[in-house]
Design an enzyme around this catalytic site. Sequence first.
Site, PDB file in Angstrom:
ATOM      1  N   GLU A 106      25.945 -99.798 -59.890  1.00  0.00           N
ATOM      2  CA  GLU A 106      25.699-101.211 -59.601  1.00  0.00           C
ATOM      3  C   GLU A 106      26.922-102.081 -59.837  1.00  0.00           C
ATOM      4  O   GLU A 106      27.126-103.091 -59.158  1.00  0.00           O
ATOM      5  CB  GLU A 106      24.525-101.722 -60.449  1.00  0.00           C
ATOM      6  CG  GLU A 106      23.153-101.258 -60.000  1.00  0.00           C
ATOM      7  CD  GLU A 106      22.739 -99.901 -60.576  1.00  0.00           C
ATOM      8  OE1 GLU A 106      23.624 -99.162 -61.068  1.00  0.00           O
ATOM      9  OE2 GLU A 106      21.538 -99.582 -60.519  1.00  0.00           O
TER      10      GLU A 106
ATOM     11  N   GLU B 144      17.215 -94.921 -62.041  1.00  0.00           N
ATOM     12  CA  GLU B 144      16.348 -95.649 -62.981  1.00  0.00           C
ATOM     13  C   GLU B 144      14.890 -95.234 -62.804  1.00  0.00           C
ATOM     14  O   GLU B 144      14.141 -95.098 -63.773  1.00  0.00           O
ATOM     15  CB  GLU B 144      16.509 -97.160 -62.757  1.00  0.00           C
ATOM     16  CG  GLU B 144      17.894 -97.647 -63.164  1.00  0.00           C
ATOM     17  CD  GLU B 144      18.094 -99.122 -62.870  1.00  0.00           C
ATOM     18  OE1 GLU B 144      18.042 -99.488 -61.672  1.00  0.00           O
ATOM     19  OE2 GLU B 144      18.281 -99.894 -63.810  1.00  0.00           O
TER      20      GLU B 144
END
Length: 693
Positions: free
Chosen positions: A125, A105
């Site tokens: 995640e 990210e």
Amino acid sequence: MTAQYQVQDSVAIISLDNPPVNALSHSTRVGIADGMVRALDDAGVRAIVLTGTGNAFSGGGDIPEFGTPKALQEPNLQTIIDTIEASPKPVVAAVHSVAMGGGLELALGCHYRVTVKGTRVALPEVNLGLLPGAGGTQRLPRVVGLETAVNMIVSGKTMMSEELAGTKLFDCFAMDELLWKALKFARDAAAAGAPHPCVRDLNVHHENAEAYLGFVRNTVAASARGYPAPVKCVDAIAASLKPFDQGIKEERDAFLYLLTSPESRALRHAFLAERAASKIADVPVDTLTRNIAKVAVIGAGTMGGGISMSFLNAGIPVTMLEMKADALERRVAAIRRHYENTSKKGKLTQEDIEARIGMLTTTLSYDDIKNADLAIEAAFEDMSVKQAVFRQLDKVMKPGAILASNTSTLDVNKIAEFTTRPKDVVGMHFFSPANVMKLLEVVRGEETAKDVLATVMRLAKKIGKVAVVSGVCDGFIGNRMIEQYSRQAGFLLDEGALPEQVDRAIEKFGFAMGPFRMIDMAGNDISREIRKRRAVEQPAFTYSKTADLLCETGRFGQKVGAGWYDYREDDRRAYPSQQVNDMIIRHTEDLGLTRRKISDEEIVERLVYALVNEGALIVEEGIASKASDIDLVYLSGYGFPRWRGGPMQYADEVGLYNVAQAIRRYAKGYQGKAWQVAPLLQQLVDAGTRFND
Ligand code: 3H9
């Protein structure tokens, strides 16, 4: 601060420096934010390169930090990305080795990304019960397309950078020196001048996004039983079709919701428990290990075959020893058949099969295995058989070879005494089928040398097993606990439940299989042997007699088509058996009891708390060195639902006070003397702490 700052030829280099994987802990985030301020304030700096030291760009958010207030403390990752995107000086991510979760990210928040082949890229995640919480669900679809982003985020799977080469994820692949290339890229970008591109400004294109996402959502919802994160991932990705700021807000809300969910706590616990298991308090991490290049397996039964395959699959040559040639021939043929079936599913090539079989040799003579680095005995579960095998091994094996027993019930200390080198003896308890099951209980004898333990733990990782150290006791960690669980299951039958109700309740809780279906698979005759031994060793040990009655009728389980359930030849399903149910009801009458309606809640509590209570005794006795090891045994070997984190983690979630109260309540009922609150459990209740604190 765990990030470094330096300036080279008018380019600032911010290097994440938080080994082992440059996780984005608070101190690393502070380091990056600080580096950005310095670079932006310095008129001599024209561009910024962001990279990671060591073997990772970044493995993402700091997993242990998630349970603490620091996780959300500013500067959070989103704030850092906002600063980067707003920077008038170009920011280039030099991405190498590993870019996962928050790491990816962060890279997506940079204006440009330069990488090399072989970089592992993922938004994993979901495996931690989370979703990417710093823009990953919004930015990834903008650069790799909606469908690839869905595949990556919902599965959490890792892709290699080169697989994503045709997308907008990477601006450039460096052929050689990554940092050099990134610096050059940064200088060129600065020379070209602002504005610099931001992924947030791109749009997500898909011809039929609504229908596609609807289909994905339904599919994911149907398969994600017990796991809230996958569906939330789909919803967040769907929000990437909305204006960026709205999408990012929806992602953030969902991330915060998941972060505090018990499922995410459980999955994060499981991740850390796996890493913690290989750390043994009194075995230093730098202990020199022995080289294991050749393995001998004694015994060509199902277990010996499965163990052999575990090593062959990892490229380690195996010699299998048996007493009879036809047993060896049968086993080699079975192994070949297994590989050929795997090949039919497209998972192995003919070349792979030949390579694996080529590494397998067989022998009838101990003389042929004397140079192996590790010998694993997988012979019949009888002490006199073990004695014969270990005496032979002691005689022939080269000095320094590790002598392991796959025993699931016998005393490893006694087995070690059959040799003149008890320090080299260890238990390696594989679970059946050994080539499939992840769990390996590594049984540490009183004399087992530290380097033997360290070697076996390292080897376990190499062959893809989850290894947990257990001390010597009857049943080690897993089977000792399952006995208490099965005992409660039996008592429930005496009192009013039927096998299908017990199984259904615990399967609804999330277990892969209820106790009665499990015993039918393992064989009721096997558990009868354990009960017989128990009756001799511990005459006061009580259990429901229904299991013995079942064996008297020859209902040994699936292998004979009848056990607690009926089985048909044409399928593997378990059908409730009227004969068995009548037998159970008659037995209750014989006991002089009145059958009562038992709730599913009681079934789950009694079974799971039986595991917890025995687990507490096991930790207290030092058989397991930490509660998380017990959780790992149950997650990887006994089908305990991963999203509940294992029995001890589950007890922590329920509250140990509540667990202890329930056990006390049940201890007043039928066969209540079978359990009382374990002292450690009570101590933790009194201290207000938890097993996994
Ligand atoms: C996230 O990023 C959330 C964001 O979206 C939002 C933020 C706002 N943190 O597996 P290994 C440690 S969530 C802390 O044996 P390998 C690990 O504990 C995160 N520590 O090595 C171990 O420590 P130790 C998303 C971490 O080479 C050591 O590194 N990211 C982290 O087989 C070696 O680990 C993930 O889910 C971490 N994030 O594999 C990635 N990651 O030496 C999870 C690792 O003390 N990590 N450690 O035992 C992995 O998949 C693998 O560890 C990795 C390396 C592929 C990186």
